[in-house]
Design an enzyme around this catalytic site. Structure first.
Site: not given
Length: 419
Positions: A185, A226, A228, A259, A262, A286, A294, A296, A326
């Site tokens: 990533w 990955e 985004k 993800d 993402h 993820h 985003d 997390d 993640d």
């Protein structure tokens, strides 16, 4: 018979009445490892000597006491978390978690020897290891561009770092006897609207081709890329978009990383799984929880997570989907964050495994959408908790919220003593 076992026997009969074999579901769950993410334990700081400040659009909020300051402390915290998580799981490491005996080793010179302590520890505690090059928090990432940089010297440094990371991942996979998924990533992008969207993506593709030029044994190593949608500092344009990496993974035979944070806040990755797995062999997940962006957050047993687990199980994708977490939250006990997130993910998978999937597929194929809706609604009040408590007890993990008392004890005995 204990109250846990009494409730379990009752639940097992209720599920049997719906045509569900609970013991078979638990056996399948035990065979699904979750890859814990090391960066929850130290706020994505890593252990580089003279390393750069956190960057690349990554922000960790909070200052809860007890952050891991060394690899030994981080491994201790992971052991405390793993003890409260049923099953046998994996660990996802970033390159900045290398142990270099106090020497400054540049990222393009990292080697498997710098992760030997992690590998030795993993053999005793884990089902496998996964890895990531760290293409952020470094002076050569300050421009906002790494593998897609217009500067050939910058590109070459990050290419060499990713090549070195693949060799480390290969060594991990060979040592553990299970493929290490090494995921790339990068934070590359523009804060405001660019004119030339093509050139950075062309440079990224060329760089990735150089990174992946050497074929590695898939029995020990798998490459993932990955995407985004946007990031801090790349709100208007991300070089490695979903469309870019989907095309790259399809044409180069790579694992596609999806993800949960993402994509657009109204998108869910659950629907994407069957779509991409029609054409790809494997997917890396993820699992995260975005709040408005985003961000997390710690994974919870919410509708999005349930939908992801449902899609994995209904599609029979357990062996083709690699599940990793993640998130990073420094506002709460970091060990507890791991436990909450992994246990929530496992609960979601268990709920999906306890669904009468074959029956549901049959009524759907028959066009009986009334029965489909009714059966799905009835499933929501089935005694999932009783089966989960049995699974925890049989695995040696605390039942119910009792795990929090154990983690609080670890906090008082260990975390509170860290400066």
């Amino acid at each position: 018979m204990t109250s846990v076992e009494s409730r379990f026997e009752s639940a097992k009969q209720q599920y049997a009445d719906q045509g569900v074999d609970v013991e078979a579901a638990l056996a399948r769950l035990a065979d699904i490892p979750i890859s814990l993410h090391c960066w929850q334990g130290d706020d994505v700081a890593g252990f580089e000597v003279g390393g750069a400040e956190l960057g690349g659009g990554i922000a960790v909020t909070g200052n809860y006491p007890g952050v891991a300051r060394t690899a030994c402390e981080l491994r201790s915290d992971l052991e405390a978390a793993l003890a409260q998580i049923p099953g046998r799981h994996r660990l996802n490491l970033h390159a900045i978690y290398a142990e270099t005996d106090g020497k400054r080793i540049e990222r393009d010179a990292l080697a498997p020897e710098h992760f030997s302590a992690w590998i030795d520890w993993a053999k005793e505690n884990l089902a496998g290891l996964d890895f990531n090059p760290t293409c952020f928090s470094h002076p050569l990432a300050d421009s906002g561009f790494t593998l897609s940089s217009a500067d050939p010297a910058v590109r070459e440094f990050w290419i060499d770092h990713c090549v070195a990371s693949r060799k480390i991942g290969l060594a991990m996979g060979e040592a553990m006897g299970t493929p290490c998924v090494t995921n790339v990533w990068i934070p590359d992008g523009y804060k405001d609207v660019p004119v030339d969207r093509l050139a950075p993506r062309q440079r990224l593709a060329e760089s990735l081709d150089k990174v992946f030029a050497e074929e590695l044994d898939p029995a020990a190593h798998l490459d993932a890329v990955e995407s985004k949608l946007f990031g801090i500092g790349s709100e208007s344009y991300v070089v490695g978009s979903h469309e870019f990496y989907l095309g790259y993974a399809l044409t180069r035979g790579k694992v596609l990383c999806l993800d949960a944070g993402h994509f657009h806040p109204t998108e869910t990755i659950s629907d994407k799984l069957s779509a991409v797995l029609c054409n790809l062999d494997r997917v890396l997940l993820h699992v995260s929880r975005g709040v408005r962006w985003d961000s997390d957050h710690v994974v919870l047993l919410n509708d999005d997570l349930r939908a992801i687990a449902d899609e994995i199980v209904r599609g029979g994708f357990e062996k083709r989907v690699h599940i990793g977490l993640d998130f990073f939250d420094a506002s709460i006990n970091r060990v507890a964050a791991w436990v909450i997130g992994v246990r929530a993910t496992l609960k979601a998978l268990l709920a999906a495994l306890l669904e009468p999937t074959d029956r549901l597929k049959q009524v759907e194929a028959d066009g009986d959408y009334t029965a489909r809706l009714a059966l799905l609604e009835e499933q929501k009040t089935m005694p999932l908790g009783a089966v989960w408590d049995h699974y925890c007890e049989q695995s040696g993990a605390a039942v119910g919220p009792a795990w929090l008392d154990v983690v609080r004890g670890y906090e008082n005995d260990v975390l509170a003593k860290r400066a």
